[in-house]
Write a protein that holds these residues in place. Sequence first.
Motif, PDB file in Angstrom:
ATOM      1  N   ASP A 258       8.024  -2.052   1.925  1.00  0.00           N
ATOM      2  CA  ASP A 258       6.663  -2.680   1.164  1.00  0.00           C
ATOM      3  C   ASP A 258       6.040  -3.868   1.942  1.00  0.00           C
ATOM      4  N   ALA A 259       6.551  -4.754   2.383  1.00  0.00           N
ATOM      5  CA  ALA A 259       5.926  -6.013   2.763  1.00  0.00           C
ATOM      6  C   ALA A 259       5.389  -5.660   4.470  1.00  0.00           C
ATOM      7  N   ALA A 260       5.742  -4.572   4.720  1.00  0.00           N
ATOM      8  CA  ALA A 260       5.262  -4.120   6.091  1.00  0.00           C
ATOM      9  C   ALA A 260       4.065  -3.466   5.708  1.00  0.00           C
ATOM     10  N   PHE A 261       4.056  -2.714   4.700  1.00  0.00           N
ATOM     11  CA  PHE A 261       2.885  -1.617   4.726  1.00  0.00           C
ATOM     12  C   PHE A 261       1.846  -2.456   4.034  1.00  0.00           C
ATOM     13  N   ALA A 262       2.080  -3.806   3.290  1.00  0.00           N
ATOM     14  CA  ALA A 262       0.842  -4.737   2.960  1.00  0.00           C
ATOM     15  C   ALA A 262       0.310  -5.465   4.023  1.00  0.00           C
ATOM     16  N   THR A 309       1.049  -1.382  -1.994  1.00  0.00           N
ATOM     17  CA  THR A 309       0.128  -0.014  -1.675  1.00  0.00           C
ATOM     18  C   THR A 309      -1.352  -0.119  -1.781  1.00  0.00           C
ATOM     19  N   ASP A 310      -1.933  -1.281  -2.150  1.00  0.00           N
ATOM     20  CA  ASP A 310      -3.161  -1.383  -2.666  1.00  0.00           C
ATOM     21  C   ASP A 310      -4.027  -1.312  -1.472  1.00  0.00           C
ATOM     22  N   ILE A 311      -3.749  -1.462  -0.323  1.00  0.00           N
ATOM     23  CA  ILE A 311      -4.601  -1.415   0.921  1.00  0.00           C
ATOM     24  C   ILE A 311      -4.803   0.169   1.165  1.00  0.00           C
ATOM     25  N   ALA A 312      -4.018   1.131   0.497  1.00  0.00           N
ATOM     26  CA  ALA A 312      -4.407   2.568   0.659  1.00  0.00           C
ATOM     27  C   ALA A 312      -5.530   2.875  -0.009  1.00  0.00           C
ATOM     28  N   LYS A 313      -6.050   2.084  -1.301  1.00  0.00           N
ATOM     29  CA  LYS A 313      -6.931   2.467  -2.082  1.00  0.00           C
ATOM     30  C   LYS A 313      -8.338   2.524  -1.247  1.00  0.00           C
ATOM     31  N   ARG A 314      -8.159   2.174  -0.001  1.00  0.00           N
ATOM     32  CA  ARG A 314      -9.508   2.383   0.762  1.00  0.00           C
ATOM     33  C   ARG A 314      -9.652   3.654   0.875  1.00  0.00           C
ATOM     34  N   LEU A 315      -8.974   4.500   0.957  1.00  0.00           N
ATOM     35  CA  LEU A 315      -9.041   5.942   1.129  1.00  0.00           C
ATOM     36  C   LEU A 315      -8.994   6.862  -0.436  1.00  0.00           C
ATOM     37  N   HIS A 345      -4.726  19.023   2.044  1.00  0.00           N
ATOM     38  CA  HIS A 345      -4.733  18.331   3.489  1.00  0.00           C
ATOM     39  C   HIS A 345      -4.782  16.991   3.340  1.00  0.00           C
ATOM     40  N   SER A 346      -4.462  16.236   2.503  1.00  0.00           N
ATOM     41  CA  SER A 346      -4.780  14.712   2.134  1.00  0.00           C
ATOM     42  C   SER A 346      -3.615  13.896   2.578  1.00  0.00           C
ATOM     43  N   ASP A 347      -3.717  12.642   2.849  1.00  0.00           N
ATOM     44  CA  ASP A 347      -2.654  11.684   2.670  1.00  0.00           C
ATOM     45  C   ASP A 347      -2.214  11.432   1.282  1.00  0.00           C
ATOM     46  N   ILE A 348      -1.108  11.198   1.197  1.00  0.00           N
ATOM     47  CA  ILE A 348      -0.736  10.507  -0.453  1.00  0.00           C
ATOM     48  C   ILE A 348       0.467   9.457  -0.189  1.00  0.00           C
ATOM     49  N   VAL A 349       0.344   8.695  -1.115  1.00  0.00           N
ATOM     50  CA  VAL A 349       1.485   7.499  -1.024  1.00  0.00           C
ATOM     51  C   VAL A 349       2.459   7.539  -2.136  1.00  0.00           C
ATOM     52  N   VAL A 350       3.572   7.478  -1.896  1.00  0.00           N
ATOM     53  CA  VAL A 350       4.738   7.238  -3.004  1.00  0.00           C
ATOM     54  C   VAL A 350       5.507   6.152  -2.759  1.00  0.00           C
ATOM     55  N   ASP A 351       5.408   5.303  -3.834  1.00  0.00           N
ATOM     56  CA  ASP A 351       5.955   4.054  -3.903  1.00  0.00           C
ATOM     57  C   ASP A 351       7.344   3.977  -4.646  1.00  0.00           C
ATOM     58  N   LEU A 352       8.615   4.055  -3.940  1.00  0.00           N
ATOM     59  CA  LEU A 352       9.631   3.914  -4.660  1.00  0.00           C
ATOM     60  C   LEU A 352      10.135   2.582  -4.821  1.00  0.00           C
TER      61      LEU A 352
END
Length: 828
Positions: A258-262, A309-315, A345-352
Amino acid sequence: MATKAGTITPPAPAVEQHERETTFDIFRRWGYLQASLDPLGQYLPPEPFPTPAPEGEAAAEARSYYCGTIAAEFMHIASPEQRQWLQERMEQRPPAQDQAHILTQLIRADIFEQVIQSRYLGTKRFSLEGLTALIPFLDRVLAVSAGLGVSRAMIAMSHRGRLNVMTNTIGRPASEIFTKFEDVDPRSTMGGGDVKYHVGATGEYKSPDGHVIGLHLASNPSHLEAVDPVVLGRTRAKQERIGKGGKEAILPLIIHGDAAFAGQGILAETLNMATLHGYNVGGTIHVIVNNLLGFTALPEESNSSRFSTDIAKRLPIPIFHVNAEDPDAVVRVAAIATEYRQRFHSDIVVDLVGYRKHGHSEVDDPTVTQPRRYAIIKDRPALFQIYAKSIGVDPAKEVQEIQQEFLDDQKVATKADHKPRLAELPEYWDPYKGGELQPEDDVPTGLPGERINELAIGLTNYPKGFNIHPKVKKLFEQRLEMGAGSRPFDYGMAELVAFASLLEAGIPVRLTGQDSQRGTFNQRHAVIVDTETEVRYIPLAHLGPKQAKFEVYNSLLSEAAVLGFEYGFSRDFPEALVLWEAQFGDFANGAQIIMDQFIAAGEAKWGLLSGVVMLLPHGYEGQGPEHSSARIERYLQLAANDNIQICQPSNAAQYFQLLRRQALRPWRKPLVVFTPKSMLRHPDASSTLAEFSRERFLNVLPDNDVQNPRRLLICSGKIGHNLRVEREKRKDMSVGIIFVEQLYPWPEEELQAALDQHPGAQDIVWVQEEPANMGAFSYVMPHLRRMAGDRAVLSVKRSASATPATGSAKAHEIEEKTLIDLALGSAL
């Protein structure tokens, strides 16, 4: 129905449906703010909706879909089709799950960790406990993928849970993992190798209906997100090997912290590649193993928003958050994510979202920094126990059997006498080799003039009716003259002829970088643009029906992710010539992690080869400290055990020979090329057609123009041309000038021959443009002193400096004149 005022009131059912839809839309958009995600109930408390939430039956139903243990963020996606698909999956009764199978996987995941804890107490392993739901999650992804045409999954992850995944997902025997803890045969990895939770692994997944998916867990350094673009490059290469249908067949899956993703910028760069033509892999499943801690940092210290994960909202991609103590919800989301990737054919993010049972590692005491959280964790049952109780099953017998299985594997490990290799290379690596260069590895690289001319005609051809730019047309006419032998070759043409020759020999070529289609210095023009329509045409892609594939892409404005991607591509397309070009060599240090951890050390750490080429424009021309130096010294410092090649070809024909050598010989090592800027079209660095038929690249260019010189100047690159020009002006042939074209591996034999050619020279002088603490000075001088015998070895260079170059063009001219005067003068 008409009212007294003459307006029409919709029927009651229509009003109710509208109100229901409005209510549901509120929860679709904001429900994730009130989902129950943290199993320990400490973080991510419910937040009020920005829009008031209605009450009533519809609200209660919507809340059950969007505010439980699954939270979905998807209303930012512009596509109505994708939003509709997602809401249909969310707004239905949860499907029945194979709970017995889920329980078995949870038991295996937790007991594996417990056995290591009991047998190797205090040894780092980066346990998965608290997030063992990752194992059934991955299993469900693979099971669904098998039914949707996936034949291979490329997986990247950092150290948290990696050993668990190797055994319980990749399928490596637990005894192999335990042998790593025994650390047998230490002499076999002296000076090399890597820790057990960094190495890669290969295996297979077999679905219940018999489908097999090959699995590859990529090797990864401690730089947590550095592997992201690497695994995508590897995925793209495997997809291109398949051709049509490759993006459906090869699935990339990246597991993050989580910390690395952000926090890590290379992740943002990698996300930006998602739909770019040169980097698209048909969608990536991103999984965050979220323990709500970054080493010891709390979430509010690691990211500036509610979710990492909020950085992924750019997509425009969906983001799911799942309480990791609800395994049924976890596997449900795994299925949705897999189906979505394959369909769109899209990225998708799953936050466990779970927790970390131990500290950052098992030797760390987390109670010092998070005492309250770890007071809760201390008494919390393992997830398999919680799940077994929830489904009404007594797991004791299965637990005992699995525990005994792992204990038996551990006993096997104690008797091992060698380190197991956890990964097997694909067959396409069979023709290639690493280690030390052998004489038999060298190959002829020259081509006859007639062949060069044929290639020149092909690479300057364009369709009838194509409105070519007048300047480009003139350039193409000049290139035809070069091919015919009536005009000297410049670097741009030499490069394209090298590419064309390889393509027609069946060797693919891939080149990426900022402005690489045209070339930063207007030197390439591999892609031409119609001046009326802006339609683009690539002559090198139209040489003939049997040619190999040519790709050239203008990259995103990134060094790290793009170089990582190309390194990854080269790992799974070894027969291709794969090149990354820096806009200026100075900017390549933005990719230092990729150079240090993968390119320079990949063979020593993991036994993995790469033939990736780095083109780094270099040369002191008065353009300031950020447009002068590609930092030759840094690459030389990384060089050992024949791990990389470092070259600076001083003329066009040498560049041609070098590129062909890299592609044609079986010795697969990264190649760092310091390319020119002002010398790209300079007459002193041009080459005749005859030079292209020379047998091979010369590691050293001796000086055959002087007789009995008093001094030998040894140099590399542009400074040598400057010295030759000034020598000619002075009409002083008492100084010989020798070019070192390959700095590493050091060309001992060739340079010794060039020195011995002039035994009367009294001194040998290394000359460089760079300051004394930069360039090749510190690397070259010990070699020269050893080789010089009784002759004095001196040097000419700029004074040591904290910055590569002056910011003043006039100061540069003064400095360069001084260097040349000293080098050519009668005394030093």
